[in-house]
Design a protein around this motif. Structure first.
Motif, PDB file in Angstrom:
ATOM      1  N   GLY A  46       1.426   7.042  -3.845  1.00  0.00           N
ATOM      2  CA  GLY A  46       1.414   6.076  -3.839  1.00  0.00           C
ATOM      3  C   GLY A  46       2.198   6.026  -1.512  1.00  0.00           C
ATOM      4  O   GLY A  46       2.667   5.018  -1.561  1.00  0.00           O
ATOM      5  N   MET A  47       2.800   6.718  -0.872  1.00  0.00           N
ATOM      6  CA  MET A  47       2.677   7.288   0.551  1.00  0.00           C
ATOM      7  C   MET A  47       1.128   6.394   0.945  1.00  0.00           C
ATOM      8  O   MET A  47       1.647   5.517   2.148  1.00  0.00           O
ATOM      9  CB  MET A  47       2.746   8.553   0.874  1.00  0.00           C
ATOM     10  N   GLY A  48       0.090   6.492   0.354  1.00  0.00           N
ATOM     11  CA  GLY A  48      -1.142   5.446   0.922  1.00  0.00           C
ATOM     12  C   GLY A  48      -0.566   4.427   0.704  1.00  0.00           C
ATOM     13  O   GLY A  48      -0.810   3.533   1.245  1.00  0.00           O
ATOM     14  N   TYR A  49      -0.698   4.143  -0.474  1.00  0.00           N
ATOM     15  CA  TYR A  49      -0.442   2.876  -0.914  1.00  0.00           C
ATOM     16  C   TYR A  49       1.116   1.631  -0.307  1.00  0.00           C
ATOM     17  O   TYR A  49       0.991   1.067   1.065  1.00  0.00           O
ATOM     18  CB  TYR A  49       0.351   2.493  -2.199  1.00  0.00           C
ATOM     19  N   THR A  50       2.391   2.823  -0.136  1.00  0.00           N
ATOM     20  CA  THR A  50       3.452   2.340   1.152  1.00  0.00           C
ATOM     21  C   THR A  50       2.948   1.844   2.772  1.00  0.00           C
ATOM     22  O   THR A  50       3.162   0.997   3.076  1.00  0.00           O
ATOM     23  CB  THR A  50       3.626   2.992   0.946  1.00  0.00           C
ATOM     24  N   SER A  51       1.716   2.653   3.166  1.00  0.00           N
ATOM     25  CA  SER A  51       1.552   2.584   4.431  1.00  0.00           C
ATOM     26  C   SER A  51       1.241   1.807   4.845  1.00  0.00           C
ATOM     27  O   SER A  51       0.833   1.131   5.958  1.00  0.00           O
ATOM     28  CB  SER A  51       1.045   4.296   5.152  1.00  0.00           C
ATOM     29  N   TYR A  52       0.198   1.391   3.704  1.00  0.00           N
ATOM     30  CA  TYR A  52      -1.099   0.414   3.916  1.00  0.00           C
ATOM     31  C   TYR A  52      -0.256  -0.718   3.835  1.00  0.00           C
ATOM     32  O   TYR A  52      -0.778  -1.451   5.008  1.00  0.00           O
ATOM     33  CB  TYR A  52      -2.134   0.141   2.792  1.00  0.00           C
ATOM     34  N   TYR A  53       0.556  -1.167   3.145  1.00  0.00           N
ATOM     35  CA  TYR A  53       1.214  -2.903   3.118  1.00  0.00           C
ATOM     36  C   TYR A  53       2.589  -2.270   4.126  1.00  0.00           C
ATOM     37  O   TYR A  53       3.047  -3.475   3.880  1.00  0.00           O
ATOM     38  CB  TYR A  53       2.414  -2.772   1.625  1.00  0.00           C
ATOM     39  N   LEU A  54       2.139  -1.461   5.078  1.00  0.00           N
ATOM     40  CA  LEU A  54       3.719  -1.446   5.623  1.00  0.00           C
ATOM     41  C   LEU A  54       2.850  -1.543   7.166  1.00  0.00           C
ATOM     42  O   LEU A  54       3.172  -2.462   7.934  1.00  0.00           O
ATOM     43  CB  LEU A  54       4.298   0.212   5.871  1.00  0.00           C
ATOM     44  N   GLY A  55       1.570  -0.897   7.087  1.00  0.00           N
ATOM     45  CA  GLY A  55       0.568  -1.804   8.442  1.00  0.00           C
ATOM     46  C   GLY A  55       0.329  -3.876   8.272  1.00  0.00           C
ATOM     47  O   GLY A  55       1.157  -3.954   9.287  1.00  0.00           O
ATOM     48  N   ARG A  56       0.678  -3.343   7.291  1.00  0.00           N
ATOM     49  CA  ARG A  56       0.191  -5.222   7.413  1.00  0.00           C
ATOM     50  C   ARG A  56       1.389  -5.742   7.123  1.00  0.00           C
ATOM     51  O   ARG A  56       1.086  -7.769   7.626  1.00  0.00           O
ATOM     52  CB  ARG A  56      -0.708  -5.674   5.777  1.00  0.00           C
ATOM     53  N   MET A  57       2.364  -5.943   7.023  1.00  0.00           N
ATOM     54  CA  MET A  57       3.339  -6.242   7.229  1.00  0.00           C
ATOM     55  C   MET A  57       3.182  -6.511   8.620  1.00  0.00           C
ATOM     56  O   MET A  57       4.540  -7.832   9.407  1.00  0.00           O
ATOM     57  CB  MET A  57       4.883  -6.150   5.888  1.00  0.00           C
TER      58      MET A  57
END
Length: 63
Positions: A46-57
């Motif tokens: 979940g942390m990886g998923y959140t970090s990935y999409y935070l970077g994309r944002m």
């Protein structure tokens, strides 16, 4: 007649305090990996998923 099973607290206390494995308290029980390892996989996933999409944002990249 029902026989009441005695809760042997002293042996449980000994098991958790003088366990020769010297592991963390949450990993001392034999069934702990069944609960802790899936929790950590879900947590870091979940942390990886959140970090990935935070970077994309932050880079303004949309799907």
């Amino acid at each position: 007649m029902l026989v009441k099973k005695v809760n042997n607290i002293i042996s449980k206390q000994w098991y958790y305090q003088i366990n020769p494995a010297h592991r963390e308290l949450w990993m001392r029980h034999p069934r702990s990996p069944l609960y802790v390892i899936p929790y950590w996989i879900a947590f870091w996933g979940g942390m990886g998923y959140t970090s990935y999409y935070l970077g994309r944002m932050l880079l303004n990249k949309k799907d």
